[in-house]
Scaffold this motif. Structure first.
Motif, short mmCIF file in Angstrom:
data_model
loop_
_atom_site.label_atom_id
_atom_site.label_comp_id
_atom_site.label_asym_id
_atom_site.label_seq_id
_atom_site.Cartn_x
_atom_site.Cartn_y
_atom_site.Cartn_z
N SER A 708 45.92 82.42 -15.78
CA SER A 708 46.01 80.96 -15.87
C SER A 708 46.63 80.36 -14.62
CB SER A 708 46.83 80.56 -17.11
OG SER A 708 48.16 81.05 -17.03
N SER A 709 47.58 81.08 -14.00
CA SER A 709 48.22 80.53 -12.79
C SER A 709 47.24 80.49 -11.61
CB SER A 709 49.45 81.36 -12.43
OG SER A 709 49.09 82.70 -12.14
N LEU A 710 46.25 81.41 -11.62
CA LEU A 710 45.23 81.37 -10.56
C LEU A 710 44.45 80.07 -10.59
CD1 LEU A 710 43.86 85.04 -10.76
CD2 LEU A 710 45.33 84.07 -8.97
N TYR A 711 44.33 79.49 -11.80
CA TYR A 711 43.60 78.22 -11.96
C TYR A 711 44.54 77.02 -11.88
CZ TYR A 711 39.64 81.02 -13.64
OH TYR A 711 38.61 81.91 -13.75
N GLY A 712 45.84 77.28 -11.62
CA GLY A 712 46.80 76.18 -11.55
C GLY A 712 47.12 75.59 -12.91
N MET A 713 47.05 76.41 -13.93
CA MET A 713 47.27 75.92 -15.30
C MET A 713 48.67 76.31 -15.79
SD MET A 713 43.57 77.21 -16.67
CE MET A 713 43.53 76.40 -18.25
N THR A 714 49.24 75.47 -16.65
CA THR A 714 50.54 75.75 -17.28
C THR A 714 50.35 75.87 -18.80
OG1 THR A 714 51.09 73.42 -17.58
CG2 THR A 714 51.78 74.46 -15.50
N SER A 764 40.45 72.47 -19.02
CA SER A 764 40.42 71.92 -17.66
C SER A 764 41.43 72.64 -16.77
CB SER A 764 40.75 70.43 -17.68
OG SER A 764 39.84 69.75 -18.52
N THR A 765 41.07 72.81 -15.52
CA THR A 765 41.97 73.46 -14.56
C THR A 765 42.35 72.48 -13.47
OG1 THR A 765 40.26 74.23 -13.05
CG2 THR A 765 40.72 75.61 -14.98
N ALA A 766 43.37 72.87 -12.71
CA ALA A 766 43.81 72.01 -11.59
C ALA A 766 42.79 72.01 -10.45
CB ALA A 766 45.17 72.50 -11.08
N LEU A 767 41.85 72.97 -10.50
CA LEU A 767 40.85 73.07 -9.43
C LEU A 767 39.65 72.18 -9.69
CD1 LEU A 767 40.95 76.98 -9.01
CD2 LEU A 767 42.24 75.24 -7.74
N GLY A 768 39.69 71.45 -10.84
CA GLY A 768 38.59 70.55 -11.14
C GLY A 768 37.44 71.19 -11.86
N ILE A 769 37.60 72.44 -12.29
CA ILE A 769 36.55 73.12 -13.05
C ILE A 769 37.08 73.41 -14.45
CG2 ILE A 769 35.51 74.15 -11.00
CD1 ILE A 769 36.92 76.77 -11.76
N LYS A 770 36.21 73.88 -15.34
CA LYS A 770 36.60 74.23 -16.69
C LYS A 770 36.29 75.68 -16.94
CE LYS A 770 36.22 69.65 -18.71
NZ LYS A 770 35.78 68.87 -19.86
N PRO A 772 36.39 78.71 -20.25
CA PRO A 772 36.59 78.89 -21.69
C PRO A 772 37.96 79.51 -21.96
CG PRO A 772 35.05 80.52 -20.85
CD PRO A 772 35.32 79.58 -19.73
N LEU A 773 38.49 79.26 -23.14
CA LEU A 773 39.83 79.73 -23.49
C LEU A 773 39.95 81.24 -23.37
CD1 LEU A 773 42.68 79.17 -24.55
CD2 LEU A 773 41.77 79.22 -26.87
N ASP A 774 38.90 81.99 -23.81
CA ASP A 774 39.03 83.45 -23.80
C ASP A 774 39.03 84.03 -22.38
OD1 ASP A 774 36.39 83.13 -23.17
OD2 ASP A 774 35.63 84.45 -24.74
N GLU A 775 38.79 83.17 -21.37
CA GLU A 775 38.89 83.62 -19.98
C GLU A 775 40.35 83.79 -19.56
OE1 GLU A 775 37.77 84.63 -16.11
OE2 GLU A 775 36.50 84.41 -17.88
N ILE A 776 41.24 83.00 -20.19
CA ILE A 776 42.66 83.05 -19.78
C ILE A 776 43.58 83.54 -20.88
CG2 ILE A 776 42.45 81.25 -18.03
CD1 ILE A 776 43.49 79.28 -20.17
N GLY A 777 43.02 83.90 -22.04
CA GLY A 777 43.89 84.35 -23.13
C GLY A 777 43.14 85.12 -24.19
N ASP A 778 43.91 85.82 -25.04
CA ASP A 778 43.36 86.59 -26.15
C ASP A 778 43.76 85.94 -27.46
OD1 ASP A 778 42.28 88.58 -24.46
OD2 ASP A 778 44.24 89.54 -24.33
N ILE A 779 42.86 85.96 -28.46
CA ILE A 779 43.14 85.38 -29.77
C ILE A 779 42.99 86.47 -30.83
CG2 ILE A 779 42.52 83.61 -31.45
CD1 ILE A 779 41.28 81.99 -29.25
N LYS A 780 43.98 86.55 -31.70
CA LYS A 780 43.91 87.53 -32.79
C LYS A 780 44.50 86.92 -34.06
CE LYS A 780 48.18 89.64 -31.10
NZ LYS A 780 48.83 90.86 -30.61
N LYS A 781 44.09 87.49 -35.20
CA LYS A 781 44.61 87.06 -36.49
C LYS A 781 45.85 87.88 -36.85
CE LYS A 781 40.68 85.25 -39.12
NZ LYS A 781 39.84 85.48 -40.31
#
Length: 1024
Positions: A708-714, A764-770, A772-781
């Motif tokens: 996420s930091s590569l995309y400038g996201m918090t 949305s990213t700081a680089l102006g692109i979007k 998907p959530l699973d690109e920057i994180g994992d989801i589990k039950k």
């Protein structure tokens, strides 16, 4: 006595003073506040913090724990409890009873303000409140009709709310169960991506374009002109046409979203008898009279009903009805008791004028007591009136002793004034002492702390006031009236009444002769007598284990409640289906008159009305047990059924509550499930549940910080965008017709149906692109608790149980026996809370009050007799009184509760009165030259009649209360039964054992004195 002599010689002055006291009493009575129970000190402060979108563990870690740590050092804190559930942290602080709650609230607010900076930014500001008994609505109104809920809401706003708020004494009117409007902006994901827009960007534009702000002033000619920008939305069309900037220019909001005005998803649904309804909760002002406010509200409601016959308006809760029924029941009990007491007096005295004199003392004493209640701010409630009803049987005791003595001297031929003065002088000090002993036992109750003191303070004060009034009347008004009106009738004519009277007189003479013979035998065989009487006491002591115990008697208020809990995450539609099944079961129960339902997500609350006890054949407990059996067959649901009652449970709401303390959630869950299995196997337990029930699944998103930091996201930016996408966010407000409507921005909920849809959400990213959530994180039950409870900063689980056909103490013993065999893991322990804890704490507090009462009673008598010996002899009445109280509870199958213990405390002050009169007269006779034996054989039969009269008037005065008829009778009955049983046994024993002990202990004292004198002589001889 000087005061008595003055009253005999100054009748006009006495009548004037009494008249003034009556006027004050009537005025005071009219001004007394009316409620069901006394106002109670509630040293509780709660803090509620909302953290939207968070799970229970997140709430616990980020909100609850930091606030708990800072609050642990607050002054006078007694207990700290917290509840962390999805999106909400609730912390409850219990302070010491003597704490000033307003000061505590300020201290808590300072502590919370100090920790706010360390809490998450997106929490709502913590709400800090003190516990307020007036916060509960006194009346609930349900409104339904043919119109939809929006039309009903408009009717309520236009026709009802303002009228109800204007009613005298009303503090607030809260409206629930209606549909609110909102403007929904449902964004089209493909359009957003095509224009490279994000939810956050659209929200920023909405906020920036919907505002009105002042700019400043300019000078125009000789005056200033204020400037402001008017930029708020004036129509939905204006929102649709809002320009959204993009790189190539602007587009309209309608190009990327569907904008519509809709009804909000309802947070709670309410139904009355199956009909969708809107409810109004009406609260009174803190100083207002509940009954008076309810009367005003009912007037307004009846007027609205008559003007709008098509609207169905139902009052489904009215506290004033219960108050009226309960108070009426106590008043009737007192009235019947007073009549029975007067009948007893007439049977004994066989003189109409004597009975009239005593009968006058009862209402005058009560009226004077009302004046004292007003000045000491004691309201009219079930407990204070119970004190007056109890006092009625005791009110005449002082008057009886005085009148009987005056009457005896009149029969011996003395004139009215001489007989009045001599009669009151002879017993004056003894009745003062007996009254003071009766009052003394109440002082510890008034000054103790806790629930028992809050409840019974009013009763203690009203009994005290009535006894003080009766003492003053006995020393002044009764001697004065006797000196003027008491006439000994020598009716030589034979008629039916005189024959009955003569036969009764013969019975009394026969009883006196037999008693004198029995007393003589007892004095001749002191050891055997003492052994027999001691055997009676020991035999009664063996009955104690047969006593059941409970915190408070359960009062049949004619209502019940059912809490419905479905698995965590159940949608509200499924909960509604289950509630519908429950309602169908309830419709088959004849006694149920009305059903009120409130449904919220996976929980529901159902309240039912079955009418007063006089309107049905079955008790509320029998009806509740049938309801349990009817609905337990409904699968997949957790039910809790209970009668609504003041004595219906302690902190948990159920009689049995066990707190399991530990740190690990999984271990606590395992232990609690095993505890549930153990307790379910105890006979009499019902609805055994754990507060740490199986929670629902939650989706846990773990963000990869490196990616996420590569995309400038918090993290905070991701959370904000996801929250808006999944649940929607309030972007701004739309003002229309004076109301504010939320403008909510969101994705189409129908297109987010599972975790895969969430994984595909574009962020949305700081680089102006979007991406998907699973690109920057994992989801589990994962499994998650529905609620995490903590006490004094430690995790706890509460396993609680309702009871049927078994008392609290017996159930606790059986459960404890089974749990003693359970192998608790190291670092984990359990303790009983709820009713069982409250019961033991109150029993301990009242036990101390009982001991203090006994000591005070002894000291008062020591001051009266100028001796420590005679009070010691008199105190032998007390053990037999307590034994008689236990015996009465056992044979009437009544459990021992704090009400019964109050009766035991009262007995201490009551039963010594007869012994005081007996010993005092014995001492007077010995001062006149009679031997000890002669004095006892004269004093016993002479004082037999007043002793029997005072005992019978007290017993019969409390008999209607002991029988337990009418609303709220369950509260009164144990106390009356204890007093009747204790006083009856103590009177019988007192007439025999007190004279015997009088001789035994006097002989022991003489031997000790003789031994001391001999030792002193020997010492003097040696010294010489």
């Amino acid at each position: 006595m000087k005061i008595s002599k003055m009253s005999i010689n100054r009748p006009v002055a006495i009548v004037t003073i009494v008249f003034i006291a009556i006027v004050f009493g009537i005025v005071g009575f009219a001004s007394l506040p009316v409620d069901l129970y006394p106002s109670m000190n509630m040293p509780y402060v709660s803090i509620v913090t909302v953290y939207p979108g968070s799970g229970p563990e997140e709430v616990e870690n980020l909100i609850t724990e930091p606030i708990e740590k800072t609050l642990s050092s607050v002054n006078d804190l007694d207990e700290l409890t917290s509840y962390s559930s999805a999106g909400v942290s609730q912390i409850v602080l219990k302070f010491q009873d003597s704490t000033d709650v307003e000061t505590a609230v300020n201290n808590v607010r300072e502590k919370v303000d100090g920790v706010l900076s360390s809490l998450p930014d997106d929490i709502q500001k913590p709400i800090i409140r003190k516990a307020d008994p007036n916060a509960s609505p006194i009346i609930k109104i349900a409104v339904s009709g043919n119109e939809d809920l929006n039309q009903l809401k408009k009717f309520i706003d236009d026709k009802m709310v303002n009228q109800l708020q204007r009613a005298e004494g009303v503090a607030s009117v809260d409206v629930n169960g209606y549909k609110e409007k909102e403007i929904q902006i449902i964004l089209k994901r493909d359009k957003l991506e095509g224009y490279n827009l994000s939810i956050n960007k659209v929200m920023q534009v909405l906020k920036a374009q919907n505002m009105s702000m002042p700019i400043g002033d300019i000078q125009e000619g000789i005056s200033n002109l204020s400037l402001k920008i008017e930029g708020e939305f004036k129509s939905i069309e204006e929102i649709r046409n809002l320009p959204i900037p993009i790189k190539s220019g602007t587009i309209k909001l309608r190009d990327i979203a569907v904008i519509q005005e809709v009804d909000k998803d309802m947070e709670a649904y309410t139904f009355v008898n199956g009909q969708p309804s809107i409810t109004l909760d009406i609260k009174k002002q803190s100083t207002a009279n509940t009954v008076a406010v309810a009367d005003e509200i009912n007037k307004v409601v009846n007027k609205i009903k008559s003007e709008n016959p098509d609207i169905n308006i139902v009052i489904n809760k009215d506290d004033s009805i219960n108050i009226r029924n309960s108070i009426s029941s106590v008043q009737n009990t007192g009235l019947i008791g007073g009549i029975l007491a007067i009948v007893v007096l007439f049977i004994f005295l066989k003189n109409f004028r004597s009975t009239l004199i005593i009968g006058t003392a009862i209402p005058i004493s009560i009226i004077i007591a009302f004046a004292l209640m007003y000045f000491f701010k004691v309201g009219l409630n079930m407990v204070s009136l119970m004190g007056l009803a109890l006092g009625i049987g005791m009110l005449v005791d002082n008057g009886i002793v005085v009148l009987e003595n005056i009457f005896r001297y009149r029969k011996e031929g003395l004139g009215r004034k001489e007989a009045a003065y001599k009669g009151v002088s002879e017993v004056g000090f003894s009745i003062i002492a007996s009254t003071l002993t009766s009052i003394a036992v109440f002082l510890p109750i008034v000054f103790t702390e806790g629930f028992a003191a809050d409840i019974f303070r009013d009763m203690s004060l009203t009994v005290t006031f009535s006894l003080i009034a009766s003492l003053v009347i006995a020393l002044t008004l009764i001697p004065m009236m006797c000196s003027k009106f008491l006439k000994i009738e020598n009716n030589s004519r034979e008629n039916f009444a005189s024959k009955i009277s003569n036969k009764w007189e013969n019975v009394l003479i026969s009883i006196e002769k037999k008693y004198k013979k029995l007393l003589l035998k007892a004095l001749n065989h002191r050891k055997i007598t003492s052994f027999i009487v001691a055997l009676i006491f020991v035999a009664t002591v063996f009955l104690v284990p047969m006593l059941g115990m409970e915190f408070m008697p359960k009062i049949d208020e004619g209502t019940f409640k059912i809490d419905v809990k479905m698995p965590q995450g159940t949608v509200v539609e499924e909960t509604l289906k289950t509630v519908d099944k429950v309602e169908k079961k309830l419709n088959g129960i004849d006694e149920i008159k009305e059903i009120y339902v409130k449904v919220q997500n996976n929980t529901a609350n159902i309240q039912g009305d079955v009418g007063t006890v006089n309107e049905r054949k079955r008790s509320i407990d029998e009806i509740v047990e049938q309801i349990r059996n009817e609905i337990k067959v409904i699968p997949g649901t957790e039910f809790s059924v209970a009668a609504s009652s003041m004595g219906n449970g302690g902190s948990s709401g159920k009689p049995i509550a066990i707190k399991i303390v530990g740190d690990d959630y999984n271990k606590l869950h395992k232990i609690s499930k095993e505890f549930v299995d153990v307790i379910e196997n105890v006979n009499g337990t019902r609805e055994v549940t754990s507060s740490l029930s199986d929670g629902g699944n939650e989706g846990v998103i773990e963000i990869n910080r490196n990616k996420s930091s590569l995309y400038g996201m918090t993290i905070s930016g991701i959370v904000g965008e996801l929250r808006s996408a999944v649940n929607g966010s309030i972007a701004s407000k739309y003002k229309v017709n004076g109301d504010e409507i939320d403008i909510k921005i969101m994705y189409d909920k129908n297109k987010i149906n599972n975790l895969q849809d969430v994984k595909n959400l574009p962020i949305s990213t700081a680089l102006g692109i979007k991406v998907p959530l699973d690109e920057i994180g994992d989801i589990k039950k994962e499994k998650a608790p529905s609620q995490i409870n903590r006490e004094n900063q430690k995790r706890i689980v509460i396993v609680d149980a309702a009871l049927s056909g078994i008392d609290t103490n017996t159930a606790k013993k059986q459960i404890s026996k089974k749990l003693d065999e359970y192998n608790m893991p190291e670092g984990y322990y359990y303790e009983f809370g709820g009713d069982s804890k409250d019961m033991m704490e109150s029993f301990s507090s009242l036990g101390k009050a009982l001991v203090i009462g006994i000591i005070l009673t002894y000291l008062i008598m020591a001051a009266q007799f100028e001796s420590f010996l005679y009070p010691f002899v008199i105190m032998f009445s007390v053990p037999y009184a307590l034994a008689g109280g236990v015996f009465a509870l056992v044979i009437s199958k009544t459990t021992l509760s704090i009400v019964g213990i109050i009766g035991m405390i009262m007995l201490v002050g009551i039963v010594v009165n007869n012994a005081i009169v007996l010993i005092d007269y014995t001492n007077q006779l010995r001062e006149k030259g009679y031997s000890r034996r002669e004095a006892l054989l004269i004093a016993g039969p002479t004082r037999l009649r007043p002793i029997l009269m005072t005992t019978m008037t007290t017993v019969l005065g409390m008999l209607p209360m002991a029988i337990g008829m009418g609303q709220g009778a369950e509260m009164q009955a144990p106390l009356a039964r204890v007093i009747i049983g204790g006083l009856s046994l103590a009177t019988l024993v007192t007439l025999i054992i007190i004279p015997v002990n009088y001789t035994i202990f006097e002989d022991i004292a003489r031997k000790i004195n003789k031994t001391n004198n001999n030792m002193e002589k020997n010492i003097n001889k040696v010294a010489s």
